[in-house]
Design an enzyme around this catalytic site. Structure first.
Site, mmCIF file in Angstrom:
data_model
loop_
_atom_site.group_PDB
_atom_site.id
_atom_site.type_symbol
_atom_site.label_atom_id
_atom_site.label_comp_id
_atom_site.label_asym_id
_atom_site.label_seq_id
_atom_site.Cartn_x
_atom_site.Cartn_y
_atom_site.Cartn_z
ATOM 1 N NE ARG A 93 -3.586 -2.002 2.618
ATOM 2 C CZ ARG A 93 -3.317 -3.307 3.258
ATOM 3 N NH1 ARG A 93 -2.139 -3.555 3.976
ATOM 4 N NH2 ARG A 93 -4.290 -4.210 3.342
ATOM 5 C CG ASP A 153 -7.560 -3.696 8.885
ATOM 6 O OD1 ASP A 153 -7.634 -4.434 7.673
ATOM 7 O OD2 ASP A 153 -6.946 -2.534 9.248
ATOM 8 N NE ARG A 156 -10.109 -7.846 4.144
ATOM 9 C CZ ARG A 156 -9.332 -6.914 3.528
ATOM 10 N NH1 ARG A 156 -8.437 -6.076 4.160
ATOM 11 N NH2 ARG A 156 -9.937 -6.313 2.320
#
Ligand SMILES: NC(=O)c1ccc[n+]([C@@H]2O[C@H](COP(=O)([O-])OP(=O)(O)OC[C@H]3O[C@@H](n4cnc5c(N)ncnc54)[C@H](O)[C@@H]3O)[C@@H](O)[C@H]2O)c1
Ligand SMILES: O=C(O)C[C@H](O)C(=O)O
Length: 312
Positions: A93, A153, A156
């Site tokens: 990223r 996050d 997930r």
């Protein structure tokens, strides 16, 4: 547009922007203005029209328009920034920082010009550094510039835990702190299924496997897609935060917030638990951390600082 209704502008009408527009409209959070560059104006109008034409079938009344003219964003209640480039397989990223920093500066100028009182939610990567850039470029108070990483996050992490236990995702809770990168810190002590601590339900090996998969969750999708990054779950995360703000819900959600001493850090945007309401980030919740957890968070901060320090 009906000015008594809430207005959400989304800058960047790519995968995440268009998907966020679709979810926001379906949830009737307000009218949606989808913005992209002048050279992409027709596709942007096309995506907005396509979403608008789903309204009779799905039964929502939100208006959706596509544009490249920032005047259309005037007096937005929330502005979401998804503009910029996404990574491809093999990239980190952080490789996006130079290009996306320029994009952040130019779009923030336009956002501030037309919506000086809005709340900005940043998605563009590397998101901790890009949220910092938007904060500095906007001149807004810190509570009105917020980054999204932790809701995604944590989602997930919750998905993988629910799968491992064969339980509903609805009953799995968790918190992921720190930067949106491989050093993020899923807090196992604050994670549970049906209120039962995770450490009682899963072996240490399984927990470690889930933590590793969560940390690499973005790359897992990038590698599968081949040309772009995740957009359904990131957009759902953005809209959960947007809803908390527009409905003044006082939700406890992880946000990328500006820290001035919280958790022992200064002058940095970092993922921490926050209360989100009508004023944006209404407070930062400081969890007690063990020495090991604090050390992991310190490592994550170092990695976020490395990117922040190359910003111009
Ligand atoms: N923080 C997170 O959790 C998270 C999750 C997913 C994606 N992302 C990031 O979000 C960004 C967008 O991802 P995507 O999949 O939607 O990418 P995308 O390429 O599909 O869409 C980006 C859009 O931005 C537009 N754009 C570029 N420069 C612009 C400008 N100056 N003004 C207006 N629009 C501009 C492009 O034309 C494109 O339509 C990426 O940086 C990606 O890494 C972050
Ligand atoms: O991984 C990426 O590049 C996109 C996003 O940050 C994600 O976590 O899905």
């Amino acid at each position: 547009m009906n000015m008594t209704r809430k207005k959400i502008s989304i800058i960047g009408a790519g995968f995440t922007g268009a998907t966020a527009a679709f979810i926001a409209a379906q949830k009737e959070l307000g009218d949606v203005v989808l913005v992209d560059m002048p050279q992409s104006e027709d596709p942007t109008k096309g995506k907005a029209l396509d979403i608008a034409e789903s309204a009779p079938v799905l039964g929502f009344d939100s208006k959706v328009i596509g544009t490249s003219n920032y005047e259309d964003t005037k007096d937005s209640d929330v502005v979401i920034i998804t503009a910029g480039i996404a990574r491809k397989p093999g990239m980190s990223r952080d490789d996006l920082v130079q290009t996306n920093q320029k994009v952040m500066k130019s779009v923030t100028e336009q956002i501030v010009k037309y919506s000086p009182n809005t709340i900005i939610l940043v998605l563009t990567n590397p998101v901790d550094a890009m949220t910092y850039t938007v904060y500095k470029a906007s001149g807004f108070p810190k509570e009105r510039v917020i980054g999204q990483s932790g809701v995604l996050d944590t989602a997930r992490f919750r998905t993988f835990v629910a799968e491992a236990l064969g339980l509903s995702v609805k009953d799995v809770t968790g918190f992921v702190l720190g930067g949106h990168g491989d050093t993020m810190v899923p807090l196992i002590r604050y994670s549970a299924a049906g209120g039962v601590p995770l450490e009682k339900l899963l072996s240490q090996d399984k927990i470690k496997e889930i933590v590793d998969r969560t940390r690499k969750g973005g790359a897992e999708i990038v590698n599968l897609l081949g040309n772009g990054s995740a957009y359904y779950a990131p957009s759902a995360a953005l809209i959960e935060m947007t809803e908390a703000i527009l409905k003044d819900q006082k939700r406890v959600l992880p946000s990328i917030a500006y820290l001035e001493g919280e958790y022992g850090y200064e002058d940095i945007y970092l993922g921490v638990p926050t209360v989100l309401g009508a004023n944006g980030i209404e407070s930062i919740i400081e969890l007690d951390l063990t020495d090991d957890e604090k050390q992991l968070l310190d490592e994550s901060v170092e990695s976020v600082k490395t990117v922040r320090d190359i910003l111009q």
